[in-house]
Scaffold this motif. Structure first.
Motif, PDB file in Angstrom:
ATOM      1  N   ALA A  23       0.881  -1.087  -0.006  1.00 58.02           N
ATOM      2  CA  ALA A  23       0.128   0.076  -0.043  1.00 58.02           C
ATOM      3  C   ALA A  23       0.865   1.038  -0.055  1.00 58.02           C
ATOM      4  CB  ALA A  23      -1.011   0.067   1.287  1.00 58.02           C
ATOM      5  N   ALA A  24       1.995   1.297   0.758  1.00 56.25           N
ATOM      6  CA  ALA A  24       2.935   2.344   0.892  1.00 56.25           C
ATOM      7  C   ALA A  24       3.657   2.507  -0.549  1.00 56.25           C
ATOM      8  CB  ALA A  24       3.930   2.319   1.942  1.00 56.25           C
ATOM      9  N   ALA A  25       3.919   1.524  -1.071  1.00 59.69           N
ATOM     10  CA  ALA A  25       4.733   1.481  -2.389  1.00 59.69           C
ATOM     11  C   ALA A  25       3.807   1.999  -3.476  1.00 59.69           C
ATOM     12  CB  ALA A  25       5.267   0.171  -2.833  1.00 59.69           C
ATOM     13  N   ILE A  26       2.542   1.566  -3.475  1.00 57.19           N
ATOM     14  CA  ILE A  26       1.532   2.163  -4.507  1.00 57.19           C
ATOM     15  C   ILE A  26       1.311   3.486  -4.270  1.00 57.19           C
ATOM     16  CG2 ILE A  26      -1.015   2.125  -4.912  1.00 57.19           C
ATOM     17  CD1 ILE A  26      -0.692  -1.164  -4.523  1.00 57.19           C
ATOM     18  N   ALA A  27       1.214   4.025  -2.881  1.00 63.24           N
ATOM     19  CA  ALA A  27       0.948   5.412  -3.004  1.00 63.24           C
ATOM     20  C   ALA A  27       2.203   6.444  -3.367  1.00 63.24           C
ATOM     21  CB  ALA A  27       0.901   5.849  -1.303  1.00 63.24           C
ATOM     22  N   LEU A  28       3.222   5.802  -3.109  1.00 68.88           N
ATOM     23  CA  LEU A  28       4.581   6.674  -3.516  1.00 68.88           C
ATOM     24  C   LEU A  28       4.635   6.367  -5.129  1.00 68.88           C
ATOM     25  CD1 LEU A  28       7.511   5.118  -1.139  1.00 68.88           C
ATOM     26  CD2 LEU A  28       6.508   7.530  -1.370  1.00 68.88           C
ATOM     27  N   ALA A  29       4.052   5.305  -5.912  1.00 68.67           N
ATOM     28  CA  ALA A  29       4.126   5.295  -6.974  1.00 68.67           C
ATOM     29  C   ALA A  29       3.087   6.279  -7.874  1.00 68.67           C
ATOM     30  CB  ALA A  29       3.914   3.894  -7.620  1.00 68.67           C
ATOM     31  N   ARG A  40      14.059   2.100   0.424  1.00 68.62           N
ATOM     32  CA  ARG A  40      14.497   3.005   1.676  1.00 68.62           C
ATOM     33  C   ARG A  40      13.207   3.901   1.747  1.00 68.62           C
ATOM     34  NH1 ARG A  40      15.947   7.882   1.026  1.00 68.62           N
ATOM     35  NH2 ARG A  40      16.191   7.942  -1.127  1.00 68.62           N
ATOM     36  N   LYS A  41      12.600   4.366   0.645  1.00 69.54           N
ATOM     37  CA  LYS A  41      11.463   5.404   0.653  1.00 69.54           C
ATOM     38  C   LYS A  41      10.184   4.624   1.195  1.00 69.54           C
ATOM     39  CE  LYS A  41      13.176   8.082  -3.161  1.00 69.54           C
ATOM     40  NZ  LYS A  41      12.866   8.463  -4.495  1.00 69.54           N
ATOM     41  N   VAL A  42       9.998   3.349   0.798  1.00 69.80           N
ATOM     42  CA  VAL A  42       8.953   2.783   1.519  1.00 69.80           C
ATOM     43  C   VAL A  42       8.759   2.687   3.020  1.00 69.80           C
ATOM     44  CG1 VAL A  42       7.587   0.531   1.491  1.00 69.80           C
ATOM     45  CG2 VAL A  42       8.223   1.564  -0.627  1.00 69.80           C
ATOM     46  N   ALA A  43      10.312   2.067   3.472  1.00 68.84           N
ATOM     47  CA  ALA A  43      10.453   1.979   4.907  1.00 68.84           C
ATOM     48  C   ALA A  43      10.184   3.290   5.581  1.00 68.84           C
ATOM     49  CB  ALA A  43      11.941   1.619   4.987  1.00 68.84           C
ATOM     50  N   ALA A  44      10.756   4.410   4.794  1.00 69.41           N
ATOM     51  CA  ALA A  44      10.508   5.822   5.556  1.00 69.41           C
ATOM     52  C   ALA A  44       9.134   6.070   5.771  1.00 69.41           C
ATOM     53  CB  ALA A  44      11.303   6.816   4.518  1.00 69.41           C
ATOM     54  N   ARG A  45       8.274   5.692   4.839  1.00 64.22           N
ATOM     55  CA  ARG A  45       6.778   6.181   4.865  1.00 64.22           C
ATOM     56  C   ARG A  45       6.206   5.256   5.906  1.00 64.22           C
ATOM     57  NH1 ARG A  45       2.675   7.937   0.358  1.00 64.22           N
ATOM     58  NH2 ARG A  45       4.182   9.551   0.461  1.00 64.22           N
ATOM     59  N   LEU A  46       6.893   4.044   6.084  1.00 61.82           N
ATOM     60  CA  LEU A  46       6.083   3.305   7.276  1.00 61.82           C
ATOM     61  C   LEU A  46       6.783   3.383   8.639  1.00 61.82           C
ATOM     62  CD1 LEU A  46       5.944   0.035   5.106  1.00 61.82           C
ATOM     63  CD2 LEU A  46       3.891   1.464   5.800  1.00 61.82           C
ATOM     64  N   GLY A  47       7.742   4.367   8.526  1.00 61.90           N
ATOM     65  CA  GLY A  47       8.463   4.563   9.800  1.00 61.90           C
ATOM     66  C   GLY A  47       9.145   3.233  10.322  1.00 61.90           C
ATOM     67  N   ALA A  48       9.819   2.368   9.308  1.00 64.86           N
ATOM     68  CA  ALA A  48      10.768   1.064   9.737  1.00 64.86           C
ATOM     69  C   ALA A  48      11.825   1.250   9.024  1.00 64.86           C
ATOM     70  CB  ALA A  48       9.736  -0.004   9.159  1.00 64.86           C
ATOM     71  N   GLY A  49      12.809   0.735   9.532  1.00 60.84           N
ATOM     72  CA  GLY A  49      14.092   0.360   8.902  1.00 60.84           C
ATOM     73  C   GLY A  49      14.075  -0.345   7.360  1.00 60.84           C
ATOM     74  N   PRO A  50      15.015   0.276   6.751  1.00 62.59           N
ATOM     75  CA  PRO A  50      14.831  -0.310   5.243  1.00 62.59           C
ATOM     76  C   PRO A  50      15.338  -2.008   5.399  1.00 62.59           C
ATOM     77  CG  PRO A  50      16.160   1.416   4.923  1.00 62.59           C
ATOM     78  CD  PRO A  50      15.886   1.402   6.604  1.00 62.59           C
ATOM     79  N   MET A  51      16.097  -2.448   6.373  1.00 68.90           N
ATOM     80  CA  MET A  51      16.545  -3.967   6.424  1.00 68.90           C
ATOM     81  C   MET A  51      15.369  -4.969   6.940  1.00 68.90           C
ATOM     82  SD  MET A  51      19.334  -3.938   5.137  1.00 68.90           S
ATOM     83  CE  MET A  51      19.607  -5.747   5.369  1.00 68.90           C
ATOM     84  N   ARG A  52      14.443  -4.056   7.600  1.00 64.31           N
ATOM     85  CA  ARG A  52      13.271  -4.897   8.007  1.00 64.31           C
ATOM     86  C   ARG A  52      12.417  -5.278   6.942  1.00 64.31           C
ATOM     87  NH1 ARG A  52       8.921  -3.198  12.303  1.00 64.31           N
ATOM     88  NH2 ARG A  52       8.493  -5.458  11.961  1.00 64.31           N
ATOM     89  N   LEU A  53      12.220  -4.351   5.834  1.00 64.47           N
ATOM     90  CA  LEU A  53      11.459  -4.565   4.630  1.00 64.47           C
ATOM     91  C   LEU A  53      11.882  -5.764   3.936  1.00 64.47           C
ATOM     92  CD1 LEU A  53      10.056  -1.871   5.300  1.00 64.47           C
ATOM     93  CD2 LEU A  53       9.933  -1.563   2.860  1.00 64.47           C
ATOM     94  N   TYR A  54      13.486  -6.040   3.691  1.00 66.42           N
ATOM     95  CA  TYR A  54      13.811  -7.283   3.286  1.00 66.42           C
ATOM     96  C   TYR A  54      13.718  -8.666   3.975  1.00 66.42           C
ATOM     97  CZ  TYR A  54      16.685  -4.215   0.206  1.00 66.42           C
ATOM     98  OH  TYR A  54      16.876  -3.153  -0.731  1.00 66.42           O
ATOM     99  N   ARG A  55      12.995  -8.533   4.947  1.00 67.21           N
ATOM    100  CA  ARG A  55      12.383  -9.829   5.710  1.00 67.21           C
ATOM    101  C   ARG A  55      11.167 -10.022   4.928  1.00 67.21           C
ATOM    102  NH1 ARG A  55      12.070  -8.756  11.697  1.00 67.21           N
ATOM    103  NH2 ARG A  55      11.622 -11.021  11.692  1.00 67.21           N
ATOM    104  N   TYR A  56      10.447  -9.108   4.107  1.00 69.49           N
ATOM    105  CA  TYR A  56       9.132  -9.616   3.616  1.00 69.49           C
ATOM    106  C   TYR A  56       9.208  -9.538   1.799  1.00 69.49           C
ATOM    107  CZ  TYR A  56       7.533  -8.090   7.970  1.00 69.49           C
ATOM    108  OH  TYR A  56       7.165  -8.030   9.445  1.00 69.49           O
TER     109      TYR A  56
END
Length: 230
Positions: A23-29, A40-56
C-alpha cells in the motif's frame, strides 16, 4: 520460490506486513511514478528501517510484482461476463481505467505474467469465457492479440498525459504550437496522404479512439473464431 509462496515473518517489534508495504509503495508510485519507489522510501513512509522490509521482499522487482498484482484486483469483473467478447472488452476497459488511476501500471504491463492471486484470477476468468469455442492455442492467440492492442493503446495515452504535464501544453495547445511547421511541410506536396488525414480526418478523444480500436480488434478475433479448425 515466489514472493507469494514465502511465509511472512513475525510482525514484532512494530506492526508490518506485505499488505502495508505494498500500500505504501503504491501510494509513492501514484505520487511520483515507479522511479519514486525504493525500499528505503517505502520504509521511511512506514516508519521502519529498510532492512526490515527485506524480511518481507527480496528485491524491488518483487515489490513491483506485488504492486502489479494488487492493482489487478481493480480489473476483475463484478460478475461473470456473458460471453468472450464481453469478457475481453470489460477487461480492456477496466485495465485502461486502472492505468489512468495508477499511471505507473503502464510501465509494468506486457512483461512476464504475474503469478499473484489477482493476476491468476484475471487470467482464469478471461480464458474461461472461451470455454468450448476453440482449441486452447487459438484462444491464447486471441487473448494475446487483444492484450497487445490494449497495452499499446494504454501506453500511448499515458505517454501523452505525461507529455502534457511535462510541457504544460494540452494536445490542442501542442497542435497549435506546431501548426505552422506542419502547414509548411504539407504545402510542399510531398505528404498527400498525411495532408488528407490532417485536413479531412476527425479528431477524437482518447476514450473514443481506444473503444473504436478495441471493437475492431474484437471483430477480427470473432472472424477468426468463426473459421472452422484446420
Amino acid at each position: 520460490m515466489t514472493v507469494w509462496d514465502r511465509p511472512e515473518p513475525p510482525t514484532r517489534p512494530a506492526p508490518l506486513d506485505r499488505e502495508r508495504i505494498v500500500a505504501a509503495a503504491i501510494a509513492l508510485a501514484d505520487e511520483g511514478g515507479l522511479e519514486a519507489v525504493s525500499v528505503r522510501k517505502v520504509a521511511a513512509r512506514l516508519g521502519a528501517g529498510p532492512m526490515r522490509l527485506y524480511r518481507y521482499i527480496s528485491t524491488k522487482e518483487e515489490l513491483f510484482d506485488l504492486m502489479l498484482d494488487e492493482v489487478q484486483a481493480e480489473t476483475l469483473p463484478e460478475e461473470q461476463p456473458g460471453d468472450w467478447r464481453e469478457a475481453l472488452r470489460g477487461y480492456a476497459q477496466r485495465t485502461r481505467q486502472t492505468a489512468l488511476r495508477h499511471e505507473w501500471l503502464a510501465d509494468l504491463l506486457g512483461g512476464r505474467p504475474t503469478l499473484g492471486p489477482n493476476g491468476l484470477t484475471v487470467t482464469e476468468a478471461t480464458l474461461a469465457a472461451f470455454d468450448g469455442l476453440a482449441d486452447i492455442d487459438t484462444v491464447m492467440r486471441a487473448v494475446e492479440t487483444v492484450s497487445s492492442y490494449c497495452i499499446g493503446a494504454i501506453r500511448r495515452e499515458i505517454a501523452n498525459l505525461r507529455a502534457e504535464r511535462a510541457t504544460g501544453l494540452s494536445k490542442h495547445d501542442w497542435q497549435r504550437a506546431h501548426g505552422p511547421h506542419v502547414t509548411r511541410m504539407l504545402a510542399t506536396g510531398r505528404f498527400p496522404a498525411l495532408a488528407k488525414a490532417v485536413y479531412d480526418g476527425t479528431d477524437v478523444d482518447a476514450e473514443t479512439s481506444f473503444t473504436t480500436g478495441l471493437d475492431w480488434v474484437l471483430d477480427a478475433v470473432a472472424t477468426k473464431l468463426a473459421q472452422p479448425s484446420a
